[in-house]
Structure formats: structure tokens, C-alpha cells
Design a protein around this motif. Sequence first.
Motif, PDB file in Angstrom:
ATOM      1  N   ASN A   1       0.795  -1.039  -0.065  1.00  0.00           N
ATOM      2  CA  ASN A   1      -0.120  -0.041  -0.106  1.00  0.00           C
ATOM      3  C   ASN A   1       1.078   1.376  -0.022  1.00  0.00           C
ATOM      4  O   ASN A   1       0.627   2.331  -0.638  1.00  0.00           O
ATOM      5  N   LYS A   2       1.917   0.994   0.832  1.00  0.00           N
ATOM      6  CA  LYS A   2       3.157   2.355   0.673  1.00  0.00           C
ATOM      7  C   LYS A   2       3.692   2.540  -0.541  1.00  0.00           C
ATOM      8  O   LYS A   2       3.531   3.834  -0.908  1.00  0.00           O
ATOM      9  N   TRP A   3       4.046   1.596  -1.167  1.00  0.00           N
ATOM     10  CA  TRP A   3       4.300   1.625  -2.669  1.00  0.00           C
ATOM     11  C   TRP A   3       3.411   2.088  -3.641  1.00  0.00           C
ATOM     12  O   TRP A   3       3.716   2.819  -4.508  1.00  0.00           O
ATOM     13  N   GLY A   4       2.250   1.697  -3.346  1.00  0.00           N
ATOM     14  CA  GLY A   4       0.955   1.863  -4.393  1.00  0.00           C
ATOM     15  C   GLY A   4       0.916   3.542  -4.458  1.00  0.00           C
ATOM     16  O   GLY A   4       0.617   4.346  -5.363  1.00  0.00           O
ATOM     17  N   LYS A   5       1.239   4.211  -3.200  1.00  0.00           N
ATOM     18  CA  LYS A   5       1.074   5.584  -2.992  1.00  0.00           C
ATOM     19  C   LYS A   5       1.867   6.223  -3.819  1.00  0.00           C
ATOM     20  O   LYS A   5       1.859   7.661  -4.315  1.00  0.00           O
ATOM     21  N   GLY A   6       2.945   5.736  -4.314  1.00  0.00           N
ATOM     22  CA  GLY A   6       3.990   6.319  -5.029  1.00  0.00           C
ATOM     23  C   GLY A   6       3.510   6.569  -6.528  1.00  0.00           C
ATOM     24  O   GLY A   6       4.256   7.512  -7.181  1.00  0.00           O
ATOM     25  N   VAL A   7       2.482   6.123  -6.908  1.00  0.00           N
ATOM     26  CA  VAL A   7       1.931   6.525  -8.227  1.00  0.00           C
ATOM     27  C   VAL A   7       1.526   8.057  -8.277  1.00  0.00           C
ATOM     28  O   VAL A   7       1.637   8.633  -9.347  1.00  0.00           O
ATOM     29  N   PHE A   8       1.231   8.501  -7.083  1.00  0.00           N
ATOM     30  CA  PHE A   8       0.852   9.929  -7.019  1.00  0.00           C
ATOM     31  C   PHE A   8       2.066  10.814  -7.573  1.00  0.00           C
ATOM     32  O   PHE A   8       2.021  11.693  -8.131  1.00  0.00           O
TER      33      PHE A   8
ATOM     34  N   GLY B   1       3.384  13.973 -10.579  1.00  0.00           N
ATOM     35  CA  GLY B   1       3.244  15.257 -10.314  1.00  0.00           C
ATOM     36  C   GLY B   1       2.470  15.682  -9.117  1.00  0.00           C
ATOM     37  O   GLY B   1       2.502  16.770  -9.017  1.00  0.00           O
ATOM     38  N   THR B   2       1.932  14.612  -8.269  1.00  0.00           N
ATOM     39  CA  THR B   2       1.280  15.275  -6.981  1.00  0.00           C
ATOM     40  C   THR B   2       1.739  14.364  -5.905  1.00  0.00           C
ATOM     41  O   THR B   2       2.640  13.706  -5.965  1.00  0.00           O
ATOM     42  N   SER B   3       0.921  14.708  -4.697  1.00  0.00           N
ATOM     43  CA  SER B   3       1.240  14.096  -3.463  1.00  0.00           C
ATOM     44  C   SER B   3       0.266  13.072  -2.979  1.00  0.00           C
ATOM     45  O   SER B   3      -1.103  13.717  -2.655  1.00  0.00           O
ATOM     46  N   ALA B   4       0.852  11.953  -2.475  1.00  0.00           N
ATOM     47  CA  ALA B   4      -0.180  11.137  -1.785  1.00  0.00           C
ATOM     48  C   ALA B   4      -0.568  11.432  -0.525  1.00  0.00           C
ATOM     49  O   ALA B   4      -1.927  11.327  -0.135  1.00  0.00           O
ATOM     50  N   TYR B   5       0.237  12.419   0.075  1.00  0.00           N
ATOM     51  CA  TYR B   5      -0.142  12.932   1.470  1.00  0.00           C
ATOM     52  C   TYR B   5      -1.174  13.949   1.635  1.00  0.00           C
ATOM     53  O   TYR B   5      -2.354  13.803   2.167  1.00  0.00           O
ATOM     54  N   PHE B   6      -1.276  14.703   0.321  1.00  0.00           N
ATOM     55  CA  PHE B   6      -2.169  15.887   0.101  1.00  0.00           C
ATOM     56  C   PHE B   6      -3.397  15.345  -0.153  1.00  0.00           C
ATOM     57  O   PHE B   6      -4.625  15.776   0.205  1.00  0.00           O
TER      58      PHE B   6
ATOM     59  N   PHE C   1       7.381  18.695  -4.041  1.00  0.00           N
ATOM     60  CA  PHE C   1       8.173  19.540  -4.898  1.00  0.00           C
ATOM     61  C   PHE C   1       9.120  18.495  -5.879  1.00  0.00           C
ATOM     62  O   PHE C   1       9.160  19.029  -7.017  1.00  0.00           O
ATOM     63  N   LEU C   2       9.551  17.403  -5.308  1.00  0.00           N
ATOM     64  CA  LEU C   2      10.274  16.525  -6.385  1.00  0.00           C
ATOM     65  C   LEU C   2       9.340  16.180  -7.123  1.00  0.00           C
ATOM     66  O   LEU C   2       9.551  15.790  -8.430  1.00  0.00           O
ATOM     67  N   ALA C   3       8.111  15.716  -6.860  1.00  0.00           N
ATOM     68  CA  ALA C   3       7.361  15.190  -7.736  1.00  0.00           C
ATOM     69  C   ALA C   3       6.606  15.948  -9.103  1.00  0.00           C
ATOM     70  O   ALA C   3       6.736  15.900 -10.024  1.00  0.00           O
ATOM     71  N   LYS C   4       6.601  17.414  -8.613  1.00  0.00           N
ATOM     72  CA  LYS C   4       6.482  18.579  -9.735  1.00  0.00           C
ATOM     73  C   LYS C   4       7.566  18.471 -10.653  1.00  0.00           C
ATOM     74  O   LYS C   4       7.624  18.667 -11.777  1.00  0.00           O
ATOM     75  N   ILE C   5       9.037  18.481 -10.050  1.00  0.00           N
ATOM     76  CA  ILE C   5      10.350  18.447 -10.702  1.00  0.00           C
ATOM     77  C   ILE C   5      10.162  17.186 -11.697  1.00  0.00           C
ATOM     78  O   ILE C   5      10.463  17.269 -13.022  1.00  0.00           O
ATOM     79  N   TRP C   6       9.901  16.005 -11.159  1.00  0.00           N
ATOM     80  CA  TRP C   6       9.716  14.649 -11.958  1.00  0.00           C
ATOM     81  C   TRP C   6       8.792  14.889 -13.261  1.00  0.00           C
ATOM     82  O   TRP C   6       9.192  14.713 -14.277  1.00  0.00           O
ATOM     83  N   HIS C   7       7.499  15.243 -12.879  1.00  0.00           N
ATOM     84  CA  HIS C   7       6.636  15.583 -13.980  1.00  0.00           C
ATOM     85  C   HIS C   7       7.249  16.529 -14.977  1.00  0.00           C
ATOM     86  O   HIS C   7       7.125  16.169 -16.141  1.00  0.00           O
ATOM     87  N   ILE C   8       7.746  17.586 -14.703  1.00  0.00           N
ATOM     88  CA  ILE C   8       8.507  18.385 -15.839  1.00  0.00           C
ATOM     89  C   ILE C   8       9.668  17.662 -16.580  1.00  0.00           C
ATOM     90  O   ILE C   8       9.717  17.805 -17.933  1.00  0.00           O
ATOM     91  N   ILE C   9      10.199  16.967 -15.671  1.00  0.00           N
ATOM     92  CA  ILE C   9      11.411  16.188 -16.328  1.00  0.00           C
ATOM     93  C   ILE C   9      10.791  15.100 -17.417  1.00  0.00           C
ATOM     94  O   ILE C   9      11.239  14.998 -18.783  1.00  0.00           O
TER      95      ILE C   9
END
Length: 261
Positions: A100-107, A111-116, A205-213
Motif C-alpha cells: 500500500n505504501k508503494w502504491g501511493k508512489g503513483v501520485f 506530479g502530485t502528492s499522496a499525502y495531500f 516539490f520533487l514530484a513536480k520536478i519529475w513531472h516536468i522532466i
Amino acid sequence: MEILKYRVSKQKSFFQELKIDVFKVLGENYRKEANKSLALKSILLLGIFSIGLLSSWFISLPILVYLMVMVILGVICLPLILNIGHEAVHRNFSTYKRYNKWGKGVFLLLGTSAYFWELRHNSSHHAYTSVKDLDLDIEQTNIIRLSSVQKHLKHHKYQHLYMPFAFCCYTLVWFLFRDFKDLNKEKFGSKSVKKHPFNEVLKLFLAKIWHIIFLLVMPSLFAQNFGIVSIGFLVFHLAASITTTFALISTHVGKDQEIVS
């Protein structure tokens, strides 16, 4: 269908008793079989997404083919979120916590956050569906009025004309603005968060950067010129937005919501 009656004991909550009865009706192996099916579906979706992504990076595709790949990647975003991320946030993706923790990595990949998402979705939307000031899904912006209890502004009488265009920008607005608004938000439904954990803010922020990359930088470096890639970025979000709004709006329409104490 059998109608089940519940007597809530002092030792068990209503939810716990309901959960036990549901598993009795569905059968002991239901969840295991459902998890296997979900895992296979998730592997297929991730495989298609990965093939499309790598193709856009390293193969000099004809422009129309490249844009079609962007459409496919955009459309796949929703089933990825719903089948993997959404279920992981609800602890339903797997019976094992680590999966389940790994699955949250999809967010993060998108480019977004599982936490939010979890704060918005579990603490706000699910707990107080369509309740004013508590369901953040209807409190996102004053541009669109999604509930009769919300304040009626002058421009809302024209929203039936501009909403289709606004919905075409849904995921782009989410990527560029909505997540950052949540950084300064303390109230999510009835849950208060005085300060968001630093590691969760960093992940965002890292997710946003990855999305742009993965959508702009990598294709520009190896396969396409930046102008085409920029159009592809917009096409990706157009496809993702249309898919998301068509799938979710109709399933979230309801009326007469209220808090019952």
C-alpha cells in the motif's frame, strides 16, 4: 439479497461489525481474489504507461504519433490513480502495508502528492461529501459553483458555457496551483494540520520536478523539438483532464447532504 441487522456492541464499533458481515457475505477469499485482480490490472497499466513514456523519450516518433502517445498517457493517468493510488490510500490495494505504501508512489510519478490527496480525499471528501466548508472538492475555486449552498456570484449564471473549457484544464490547474494552495491550508474536513511534515512537502516539490522532466525535458533532449514537446505537454493534460472529469463528475453528483449528529 439478505438484509443484515446490526447491534453495535460496546466491544466493537459499527464499522468493525459491518466489515465482518461484509466478508461473511462475499466469502473469505473475496479480498485475496480482488487484490490479485487489482495487482494484474495495475501491472498492465504501469506497463503500458512505461512503454509509452520510454517511446516518447528515446524514439523520434512522427508528430501525430507522438501526440497520440501523449493522449494515451494522459488517459491512463486516471486508472493509475484510481486502481493503485486511490486504493493504496484507502489501504485496499493490498493486505500488506508495504505494498500500500508503494502504491501511493503513483501520485509522485504523476506530479502530485499522496499525502495531500489523503488529507483531501479521506479526511474531507469521504467524511463530508458535498458538505459546504468541509468537502474541499467543492471548495476549490469561486470560478465554478458546485453546490446550491455555495455563494452565488454573478458569473456563475454563465458557468454552463465555460465549465467545459475549465474542466479541460483540470489536471493542469491541479499540477500548477491546487497542490500549492494546500501547502498553506490547515483545515482538511474536520482535521487540523498546524504544520505539514517537511518530508511530505519535499516529496511534493520533487514530484513536480519529475513531472516536468518526464514530459518536457527527456523528450526534448532525445526525441522531439521543444515546441512539439510543449504541445504534447498540453495534450497530455487535456486528455487527463477530460478523462478525469467525465469519469468522476457523474459519480459525485448528489443532493441533500447534511451532517447528522
